[in-house]
Design a protein around this motif. Sequence first.
Motif, PDB file in Angstrom:
ATOM      1  N   ARG A   4       0.885  -1.153   0.026  1.00 47.45           N
ATOM      2  CA  ARG A   4       0.059   0.117   0.083  1.00 47.45           C
ATOM      3  C   ARG A   4       0.878   1.063   0.106  1.00 47.45           C
ATOM      4  O   ARG A   4       0.416   2.272   0.118  1.00 47.45           O
ATOM      5  CB  ARG A   4      -0.833   0.119   1.083  1.00 47.45           C
ATOM      6  CG  ARG A   4      -1.770  -1.029   1.350  1.00 47.45           C
ATOM      7  CD  ARG A   4      -2.803  -1.050   2.452  1.00 47.45           C
ATOM      8  NE  ARG A   4      -3.537  -0.260   2.467  1.00 47.45           N
ATOM      9  CZ  ARG A   4      -4.404   0.523   3.535  1.00 47.45           C
ATOM     10  NH1 ARG A   4      -4.404  -0.212   4.310  1.00 47.45           N
ATOM     11  NH2 ARG A   4      -5.213   1.229   3.209  1.00 47.45           N
ATOM     12  N   GLY A   5       2.246   1.168  -0.171  1.00 42.72           N
ATOM     13  CA  GLY A   5       2.991   2.179  -0.227  1.00 42.72           C
ATOM     14  C   GLY A   5       3.252   3.089   1.266  1.00 42.72           C
ATOM     15  O   GLY A   5       4.047   3.785   1.422  1.00 42.72           O
ATOM     16  N   ASP A   6       3.183   2.298   2.392  1.00 41.93           N
ATOM     17  CA  ASP A   6       3.382   2.842   3.726  1.00 41.93           C
ATOM     18  C   ASP A   6       4.831   2.410   4.094  1.00 41.93           C
ATOM     19  O   ASP A   6       4.806   1.515   5.010  1.00 41.93           O
ATOM     20  CB  ASP A   6       2.151   2.541   4.706  1.00 41.93           C
ATOM     21  CG  ASP A   6       2.412   3.407   6.092  1.00 41.93           C
ATOM     22  OD1 ASP A   6       3.457   4.073   5.874  1.00 41.93           O
ATOM     23  OD2 ASP A   6       1.541   3.535   6.716  1.00 41.93           O
ATOM     24  N   PHE A   7       5.866   2.622   3.565  1.00 50.64           N
ATOM     25  CA  PHE A   7       7.090   2.220   3.563  1.00 50.64           C
ATOM     26  C   PHE A   7       7.704   2.302   5.047  1.00 50.64           C
ATOM     27  O   PHE A   7       8.211   1.441   5.496  1.00 50.64           O
ATOM     28  CB  PHE A   7       8.103   2.757   2.676  1.00 50.64           C
ATOM     29  CG  PHE A   7       7.735   2.678   1.306  1.00 50.64           C
ATOM     30  CD1 PHE A   7       7.399   1.216   0.779  1.00 50.64           C
ATOM     31  CD2 PHE A   7       7.745   3.546   0.341  1.00 50.64           C
ATOM     32  CE1 PHE A   7       7.207   1.082  -0.421  1.00 50.64           C
ATOM     33  CE2 PHE A   7       7.593   3.224  -0.915  1.00 50.64           C
ATOM     34  CZ  PHE A   7       7.043   1.928  -1.395  1.00 50.64           C
ATOM     35  N   GLN A   8       7.477   3.494   5.924  1.00 52.35           N
ATOM     36  CA  GLN A   8       7.730   3.748   6.994  1.00 52.35           C
ATOM     37  C   GLN A   8       7.377   2.789   8.096  1.00 52.35           C
ATOM     38  O   GLN A   8       8.122   2.052   8.678  1.00 52.35           O
ATOM     39  CB  GLN A   8       7.586   5.243   7.331  1.00 52.35           C
ATOM     40  CG  GLN A   8       8.229   5.734   8.676  1.00 52.35           C
ATOM     41  CD  GLN A   8       9.603   5.738   8.627  1.00 52.35           C
ATOM     42  OE1 GLN A   8      10.098   6.071   7.595  1.00 52.35           O
ATOM     43  NE2 GLN A   8      10.477   5.002   9.658  1.00 52.35           N
ATOM     44  N   GLU A   9       6.021   2.679   8.040  1.00 54.51           N
ATOM     45  CA  GLU A   9       5.388   1.512   8.913  1.00 54.51           C
ATOM     46  C   GLU A   9       5.813   0.220   8.647  1.00 54.51           C
ATOM     47  O   GLU A   9       6.319  -0.618   9.535  1.00 54.51           O
ATOM     48  CB  GLU A   9       3.923   1.723   8.826  1.00 54.51           C
ATOM     49  CG  GLU A   9       3.401   2.804   9.407  1.00 54.51           C
ATOM     50  CD  GLU A   9       3.519   2.999  11.069  1.00 54.51           C
ATOM     51  OE1 GLU A   9       3.465   1.887  11.628  1.00 54.51           O
ATOM     52  OE2 GLU A   9       4.241   4.027  11.409  1.00 54.51           O
ATOM     53  N   GLU A  23      14.181 -10.530   2.469  1.00 55.90           N
ATOM     54  CA  GLU A  23      14.209 -10.009   1.118  1.00 55.90           C
ATOM     55  C   GLU A  23      13.353  -8.582   1.115  1.00 55.90           C
ATOM     56  O   GLU A  23      13.815  -7.433   0.529  1.00 55.90           O
ATOM     57  CB  GLU A  23      13.238 -10.926   0.297  1.00 55.90           C
ATOM     58  CG  GLU A  23      13.230 -10.678  -1.130  1.00 55.90           C
ATOM     59  CD  GLU A  23      14.659 -11.153  -1.760  1.00 55.90           C
ATOM     60  OE1 GLU A  23      15.129 -10.608  -3.077  1.00 55.90           O
ATOM     61  OE2 GLU A  23      15.544 -11.813  -1.070  1.00 55.90           O
ATOM     62  N   LEU A  24      12.400  -8.737   2.036  1.00 52.31           N
ATOM     63  CA  LEU A  24      11.477  -7.478   1.988  1.00 52.31           C
ATOM     64  C   LEU A  24      12.384  -6.261   2.389  1.00 52.31           C
ATOM     65  O   LEU A  24      12.110  -5.057   2.019  1.00 52.31           O
ATOM     66  CB  LEU A  24      10.133  -7.588   2.814  1.00 52.31           C
ATOM     67  CG  LEU A  24       9.138  -6.458   2.829  1.00 52.31           C
ATOM     68  CD1 LEU A  24       8.773  -6.224   1.676  1.00 52.31           C
ATOM     69  CD2 LEU A  24       7.920  -6.891   3.680  1.00 52.31           C
ATOM     70  N   LYS A  25      13.039  -6.643   3.469  1.00 55.08           N
ATOM     71  CA  LYS A  25      13.600  -5.424   4.120  1.00 55.08           C
ATOM     72  C   LYS A  25      14.803  -4.959   3.131  1.00 55.08           C
ATOM     73  O   LYS A  25      14.906  -3.452   2.993  1.00 55.08           O
ATOM     74  CB  LYS A  25      14.664  -5.933   5.391  1.00 55.08           C
ATOM     75  CG  LYS A  25      15.253  -4.975   6.153  1.00 55.08           C
ATOM     76  CD  LYS A  25      15.835  -5.386   7.255  1.00 55.08           C
ATOM     77  CE  LYS A  25      16.727  -4.311   8.192  1.00 55.08           C
ATOM     78  NZ  LYS A  25      17.366  -4.755   9.200  1.00 55.08           N
ATOM     79  N   LYS A  26      15.423  -5.576   2.158  1.00 58.27           N
ATOM     80  CA  LYS A  26      16.353  -5.068   1.085  1.00 58.27           C
ATOM     81  C   LYS A  26      15.555  -4.341   0.391  1.00 58.27           C
ATOM     82  O   LYS A  26      16.128  -3.192  -0.007  1.00 58.27           O
ATOM     83  CB  LYS A  26      17.026  -6.416   0.542  1.00 58.27           C
ATOM     84  CG  LYS A  26      18.234  -6.129   0.198  1.00 58.27           C
ATOM     85  CD  LYS A  26      19.017  -7.743  -0.238  1.00 58.27           C
ATOM     86  CE  LYS A  26      18.764  -7.834  -1.840  1.00 58.27           C
ATOM     87  NZ  LYS A  26      19.247  -9.264  -2.237  1.00 58.27           N
ATOM     88  N   LEU A  60      13.015  -2.528   0.735  1.00 55.18           N
ATOM     89  CA  LEU A  60      12.558  -1.395   1.543  1.00 55.18           C
ATOM     90  C   LEU A  60      13.779  -0.195   1.526  1.00 55.18           C
ATOM     91  O   LEU A  60      13.822   0.783   1.176  1.00 55.18           O
ATOM     92  CB  LEU A  60      12.225  -1.636   2.786  1.00 55.18           C
ATOM     93  CG  LEU A  60      10.603  -1.736   2.810  1.00 55.18           C
ATOM     94  CD1 LEU A  60      10.238  -2.537   4.374  1.00 55.18           C
ATOM     95  CD2 LEU A  60       9.727  -0.698   2.627  1.00 55.18           C
ATOM     96  N   THR A  61      15.041  -1.029   1.778  1.00 53.86           N
ATOM     97  CA  THR A  61      16.196  -0.327   2.135  1.00 53.86           C
ATOM     98  C   THR A  61      16.404   0.323   0.801  1.00 53.86           C
ATOM     99  O   THR A  61      17.007   1.842   0.681  1.00 53.86           O
ATOM    100  CB  THR A  61      17.274  -1.034   2.526  1.00 53.86           C
ATOM    101  OG1 THR A  61      16.835  -2.275   2.867  1.00 53.86           O
ATOM    102  CG2 THR A  61      17.961  -0.491   3.686  1.00 53.86           C
ATOM    103  N   GLN A  62      16.459  -0.576  -0.383  1.00 61.32           N
ATOM    104  CA  GLN A  62      16.784   0.101  -1.611  1.00 61.32           C
ATOM    105  C   GLN A  62      15.609   1.241  -2.099  1.00 61.32           C
ATOM    106  O   GLN A  62      16.161   2.356  -2.592  1.00 61.32           O
ATOM    107  CB  GLN A  62      16.527  -0.908  -2.778  1.00 61.32           C
ATOM    108  CG  GLN A  62      17.599  -2.037  -2.842  1.00 61.32           C
ATOM    109  CD  GLN A  62      17.190  -2.992  -3.771  1.00 61.32           C
ATOM    110  OE1 GLN A  62      16.306  -3.187  -4.344  1.00 61.32           O
ATOM    111  NE2 GLN A  62      18.482  -3.595  -4.045  1.00 61.32           N
ATOM    112  N   HIS A  63      14.449   1.202  -1.685  1.00 61.83           N
ATOM    113  CA  HIS A  63      13.420   2.358  -1.826  1.00 61.83           C
ATOM    114  C   HIS A  63      13.815   3.599  -1.049  1.00 61.83           C
ATOM    115  O   HIS A  63      13.944   4.560  -1.673  1.00 61.83           O
ATOM    116  CB  HIS A  63      11.923   1.991  -1.401  1.00 61.83           C
ATOM    117  CG  HIS A  63      11.166   1.281  -2.567  1.00 61.83           C
ATOM    118  ND1 HIS A  63      10.647   2.160  -3.422  1.00 61.83           N
ATOM    119  CD2 HIS A  63      10.991   0.246  -2.831  1.00 61.83           C
ATOM    120  CE1 HIS A  63       9.934   1.424  -4.131  1.00 61.83           C
ATOM    121  NE2 HIS A  63      10.064   0.123  -4.041  1.00 61.83           N
TER     122      HIS A  63
END
Lengths: 500, 718
Positions: free
Chosen positions: A463-468, A488-491, A493-496
């Motif tokens: 949904r695009g709520d990266f911070q949460e 994987e997801l964390k990676k 997110l960090t890239q984003h």
Amino acid sequence: MDQFVLAMSKFKRQKYDDCIEICTELLKKNEYDQATWLLKCRALTMKNYIDDLEIDEEGVADILMDDNAMATAPRPGTSFSRPTSSANGGISQNVRPMSNSGRPISGYMRPGSSRMGAGSSRGQLTTAMKANRPGTNRAVTSGGRMLRIGTASMANSGGQFIQADKINARNTAKKKYMAKAVVDYLIYVEGNFRRALDVASEATVLSKYEDWWWKERIGKCYLKLGMIKEAERQLQSSIKTQDMIVTHLELAKVSMRRDQALKTIEVYQSGLEAHPFEVHLYTGISRTYEFINDPTNSNKLCKVVLNFDNTNVEAIATLASYHFYTNQPEIALRFYRRLIQCGVNNSELWNNVGLCCFYASQYDIALPCFERALSLADDTNIADIWYNIGHVAIGIGDLGLAYQAYKIAVSSNPQHAESFNNLGVLELRKGNLEQAKANFQSSSTLAEFFEPCYNSALLLWKRGDFQESYKMIQKSLELFPDHIDSKELKKNLTQHFAAF
Amino acid sequence: MLVTAYNFSLNHSLPQGLVTINKFDGSSPALASSTTGGKILIHTPHSKDEMDPVLGLKGKDIQYLNVNKDVVCLSGGQLNPTIDRDLLMIGSKTNLLVYDVNENSDVFDKEVEDGINCMLFAKDFNPAFPLVLTGGNLSLTGFDISSDDQFWTVTGDVANTMEILDFDLDQEKELLVGSDDYSIRVYKGEELIFDINEESKIQFLSKIQNTSFAYSLNNGSLGVYSGSQQKWNKRVDNKISALLGVDYDMDGSCQLMVGYQSGKVEVRKSIDGEVAQTTNMGASISKIAYEDYRLEGTPQVVICNTDGDIKGFNITNNAAAFETNNTGGKQTDAAINKLTKEIMKLEADLDKDNFEKKEADAKNLASVVPSEFKCSIIQSTVDESACLIFEVDAGLVIRSVLLFSDILFENGSYVSCPMKGTNSITVPISPSKSVECEVDCKIIVGNSVSAEDFMTLHETVVFKKFSLFKNIEFSKDYSEGKAPVNVVSYRMKERPNRILLWAQKVFNLNTEQEGYVINKSDSLDVMFLHVKTQKQLIIQARIESSGMMFQISHDDLETIGDMVQDMCVFMSIHELEPENIECPFDAKLATELIENIGEYDKLRGHFSANIAESVNNAKAFVVKGEFSLMLGDMASVKKNYTVVQQENGSLIGEYLQRRNNHEELVKSLKELNNFIRKASNLRLGPSKGLIVSKSREAIKAKKTIDVVKICLGNGPKF
């Protein structure tokens, strides 16, 4: 018939209440009848007797303010609070649900298995009170949990038999055999370890330190009072005087309190040298391995136990759950069948049989098993059974049944985090994003396991709520560091974040 | 020479002496140190295991151990010869805990009755198995891996430091113990074989190489012994906090590294104490070690300070750099030396001129000191103290007397400078300990007090060991109430004359007057009075059919023991067993002590249980109080915390009681050990050690009452 002889006979036939009644009558006639007094004391003790070797639940205060553990960050695999990771042969958290300290949540429930580990919930008063069954809670101190539930109300009927605070330790200790009865009474009926210790220490001096029994009792009292070093010394000395199995078992508890798994095994093993083929000692080692998540060794010893005692429920159940989680439901089923043969008939067992049948593709038997489990269930475990039914329903594609089953589960136990998580997944499938989010949220706050955290992170990410999402994924990784999808997801997110 | 290799900080205080570097996992070194609050810090820079990310540990290479007791000393070593890794040994005041860091398991936790003051891991002290040695109140104990005390002996006072080395070059290791009574004792097995007296409490002992070792004292002295020979000693201004022998210049012989509380580190040559290099660490040095802390293959000198900084130094024999650096220094030194010599020569010339001139003057005035005169130094014992009397011929005057002795005088020297001209000076000396020592005397003699020229005489006097005993007239009636009650008698193959010879060496005898020393061919009777304690001492010897009966009567067993030991050295007797020991007071005292110890021991358990109970109650009420707080029930919060406060009060009360009780217990044990030591000192040869080990066995078997019998014997044996 002489009333005293009758009382003796009642005592032998384990009719303690009758025995106590007769003794009380006799004592009314003659207060100084020592034989009757002794018999009543024994009867009261036996009535309240509890195998405290097995039940060693620590109180909230002991857990929260525990500084007995020697090492704060021991090597993995050497401590109860830091079991080995799955790399060492343990079952992965992916397959078997585990608490945040790395202990399996499912499996054979043993004393001490509910002990909290060194995870983030440690030291929090709100979570400390919660025992591992719904509707139960922990005692404040370890001395408070020595009463059997059924007899607790009856224990104090008819006033106190012995006024613990008025005992003169030295005089009591002089009456050799009476003293033993009094000490046992103080421990098992009154739970007054302090006074019991006084009498026992006087008595051990009088016996010139040559009676193992006194030393063992002193050790027990010290352990309950939290003086574990002193307890260890007394128990070791007791073993030196006379090597008894019970003392070895007690001694192992000292090492458990010190959070020293390997030392515990060593203590059991030294007991085995003197008492080879002793099932309790083997069981102890097997449990310890289980606690440090080393199923290979644990199973080996379970099999040894079964060689000597082929109806040992604990060993059978441990082996069964191990085979279940290592993808061998058919073998697990055989072990569970053995348990049924042994006479175990409870909802948990039928539930497990049902699950095994389901995974072994015997769908026709699975549902009747669950039915039987439901009929035997009570408030403490019905939610778990509905949760499993929901699980099976998802497996056969009946999402409607699954949804209903989870709803029943959370209605019978509003703390059932796993059901909330699965409900969330089902809501997501239905397209109810807000509902799903709320379910994941409540699941992740109710208990600490990684699934709802990961699910909710994934949802938030989409949904695009990266911070949460980042916050949740961190929590997930904290609970299950080796979870590949989370990583994987964390990676991603960090890239984003880097791209921003 | 030392070259800095690395430098990092642990950001934790590392207390002085409580640091050890060991290989707890068998391969890579780790540093263990005690920190505040009964915790131990372990720094493992090379840990192979990945630390658990579950706990989210920062500073992954540091872990803590909860000991919950004040750590007094820390050591590490391969105590279990069957496993290939070091165990950590933690000494608190009352307990020795041996802990396997790698396996997170206690090996044993042993209560040490005599307390722990210092600890040493001794791999080869006992060739059969490694031991961990602890030094406590007057006793030394050695434990093996199964927590059995394989070694136990008594020592003079609180043991401060220990070291293991081959003291007498017999390929067997001896144990050196430095204690509070100014002594360095050497033990071979459980037997005391040598005793070095120093002038202050021993602070550190450190092996340098082979038989040489360094020592430092509380008063700031630092020195090196090679076996029993002192090589050098110096006074340093700063307080010493660490010692280590290391082959600093890679020439095969070890030098001495000294760390100070000021943060200074010096390398001194072990031969003469000359400073070779200095460096500074900023804060007080807590440990100097020689270990391969970075796993480079060669060990470095690792220096830790109390701020937690750790510095590694490589040892290089970069001779060229070293030489050029130093030759500069050497050349300057040589030049200065040369110039100094020249100055001295010129001054001497000048003096000579002056002297000749003065001589001429003196001839005129006839005030020169005669070239030959007598100066006598007499030792004697007067009413209050021992004294040295300096006397010159009549007509001459002693201007002043300067005496030098580190042992007799507090600051090492004594000056007497009378206002009036006199030809005799009496210097009272009252040593605190009976010890034989050399006194360096400088006597300045002139014609008169106001004379211009004086002559300095330089003499060395040997101060007698038992000078404080005054020879009094021998009488057989002991009516004065000072008569000694302790009588120790021996039977030996000697003559009374030999005893007299010995007595002359150690006592100030009055042989001039009749009745003081009664010496016949078959008997000797001498009587003394201790000038301070006013207690009598009677020494008697009689020839009987079965040998000579030798008998010492005095109230203080310790002094009797001292005398017997001294006499045996003088007469080269190696084995002596007392015929009879009579000491009613000491025996009574020891019996009382033993009773008290039993009582204190029992009470201790009682207090500990009370404390545990209070702690449990307090814990429970804290939890209850917190729950009330969560419910917002303030009345209950108050009620519960009131109980916590009460429990806390009683906890402190019980603790104080336990502490007092413990102090009494320690004191009694100390005195009992002292009694055993005194009793063993009355003997010589194998029975000396036997007494100690038998007493120990009796104490271990809780048959303490037998100790008195063992020590004093069951009466005369024939």
